[in-house]
Design an enzyme around this catalytic site. Structure first.
Site, PDB file in Angstrom:
ATOM      1  N   LYS A  62       7.032   4.091  -0.017  1.00 58.24           N
ATOM      2  CA  LYS A  62       6.541   5.482  -0.049  1.00 58.24           C
ATOM      3  C   LYS A  62       7.012   6.270   1.039  1.00 58.24           C
ATOM      4  O   LYS A  62       7.495   7.537   0.880  1.00 58.24           O
ATOM      5  CB  LYS A  62       5.012   5.467  -0.183  1.00 58.24           C
ATOM      6  N   GLN A 106      -4.407   3.230   0.851  1.00 62.30           N
ATOM      7  CA  GLN A 106      -3.542   2.060   0.061  1.00 62.30           C
ATOM      8  C   GLN A 106      -4.635   1.171  -0.582  1.00 62.30           C
ATOM      9  O   GLN A 106      -5.512   0.811   0.455  1.00 62.30           O
ATOM     10  CB  GLN A 106      -2.617   1.734   0.816  1.00 62.30           C
ATOM     11  N   ASP A 129      -3.168  11.068  -4.826  1.00 64.92           N
ATOM     12  CA  ASP A 129      -3.307   9.724  -5.874  1.00 64.92           C
ATOM     13  C   ASP A 129      -4.231  10.177  -7.059  1.00 64.92           C
ATOM     14  O   ASP A 129      -4.315   9.510  -7.900  1.00 64.92           O
ATOM     15  CB  ASP A 129      -3.920   8.860  -5.109  1.00 64.92           C
TER      16      ASP A 129
END
Ligand SMILES: NC(=O)c1ccc[n+]([C@@H]2O[C@H](COP(=O)([O-])OP(=O)(O)OC[C@H]3O[C@@H](n4cnc5c(N)ncnc54)[C@H](OP(=O)(O)O)[C@@H]3O)[C@@H](O)[C@H]2O)c1
Length: 303
Positions: A62, A106, A129
């Site tokens: 990422k 994460q 997200d």
């Protein structure tokens, strides 16, 4: 690229790497324009807790993705034995930071932490997200529009659309119902007017359902779950699964494989994504796209 449904030869391989590359080039141009217009670039902050090797490598991908398109990346790395409050404090700091337009925590978090509690602290406007309950709820309601859609779900639809595959009225089966992939993918498909079946660990007749489907999207996390015999001739297969399997010939001792038995499926399907090189790179491109969209909203540059 447009996929012509064929029934008598090996499947077209849908090239996620090249689709992702095109998306990244477009994002890089927009980031460059943003910098010259408003003097700012988008910023993505990642909160990483613990030292899981897979999570660390996803975060590296990422960060690299951000660098390639000119998005600023920030990382808060916390030890696995930190408290839930410490993680929420990191998120809260990024919520307040105007140079940060996207925040992602994460997953998975260490077992002692309440994932939902932590995710609900992420500012709705920075939830790149798309896991905030309000964004998920708005995705589920046809009359509403979520600010962000989860990246893997967006990637599946992008791969299908970029391959010229029509979704309206198609029977699509999604294997998996997680908040990360399966659930948002099934909701997004309905927004594209597909007829959706969802298979999960308690489904008693998965093969029968997949065999009736025009499109199968698998996100179960089980290597080789979907066999060639599960597919209708000419079906389109999107394999989200990313499963490590032992491989003594690899430098790392393992290799990544999908949920779909590729060698069998390629003989039955008309188009299929490979693992690696299918959904994965497009998912990262969608994260960059969500971060860019967020910054555009902040700077009044949205279309
Ligand atoms: N390529 C990418 O960009 C990307 C992004 C995210 C995830 N992934 C990969 O996608 C896979 C799924 O990730 P996830 O986060 O959604 O995993 P997850 O949270 O473990 O969810 C797995 C889902 O699959 C279902 N399932 C498990 N075994 C099954 C079986 N034998 N038959 C039918 N359904 C089954 C589960 O059903 P229940 O709900 O009944 O338990 C659950 O809904 C993993 O391999 C992950 O590494 C890839």
């Amino acid at each position: 690229m447009s996929v012509v449904v064929n029934t008598d030869r090996a499947a077209t391989i849908i090239d996620g790497k090249s689709i992702a590359e095109d998306i990244r080039l477009h994002i890089a141009e927009e980031v460059h324009q943003m910098k010259s217009t408003v003097g700012h670039v988008p910023g993505l902050a990642v909160v990483l807790v613990g030292d899981r090797r897979d999570s660390e490598s996803y975060v590296r991908y990422k960060t690299k993705g951000c660098e390639e398109v000119g998005i600023k990346s920030l990382l808060a790395k916390l030890p696995g034995n930190c408290t839930e409050n410490e993680v929420m404090d990191s998120v809260a700091r990024y919520n307040e930071d105007p140079s940060v337009h996207g925040i992602l925590v994460q997953l998975p978090l260490p077992k002692h932490m309440d994932e939902e509690r932590i995710l609900s602290v992420v500012s709705l406007e920075k939830d790149v997200d798309g896991f905030h309950p309000l964004n998920v709820g708005n995705l589920a309601l046809r009359s509403r529009k979520p600010l962000f859609v989860p990246c893997a779900a967006k990637a599946c639809i992008e791969l299908l659309l970029q391959s010229g595959i029509e979704l309206m009225g198609k029977h699509v089966t999604v294997i998996g119902r997680s908040k990360v992939v399966g659930l948002p993918t099934s909701l997004l498909l309905q927004r594209h007017h597909a007829t959706v079946s969802v298979i999960h660990a308690f489904t008693t007749n998965p093969e029968e359902i997949t065999r009736e489907s025009d499109i199968v999207i698998s996100a179960a996390g089980v290597a080789n779950l979907v066999r060639g015999s599960w597919l209708k001739k000419g079906a389109i297969v999107i394999d989200v699964g990313t499963n490590p399997v032992e491989d003594s010939t690899s430098d790392y001792g393992y290799r990544l494989t999908g949920d779909v038995c590729f060698e069998e499926a390629v003989k039955v399907a008309s188009a299929i994504t490979p693992v690696p090189g299918g959904v994965g790179p497009v998912t990262i491109a969608m994260l960059l796209a969500n971060t860019l969209d967020s910054a555009k909203r902040v700077y009044g540059l949205s279309d």
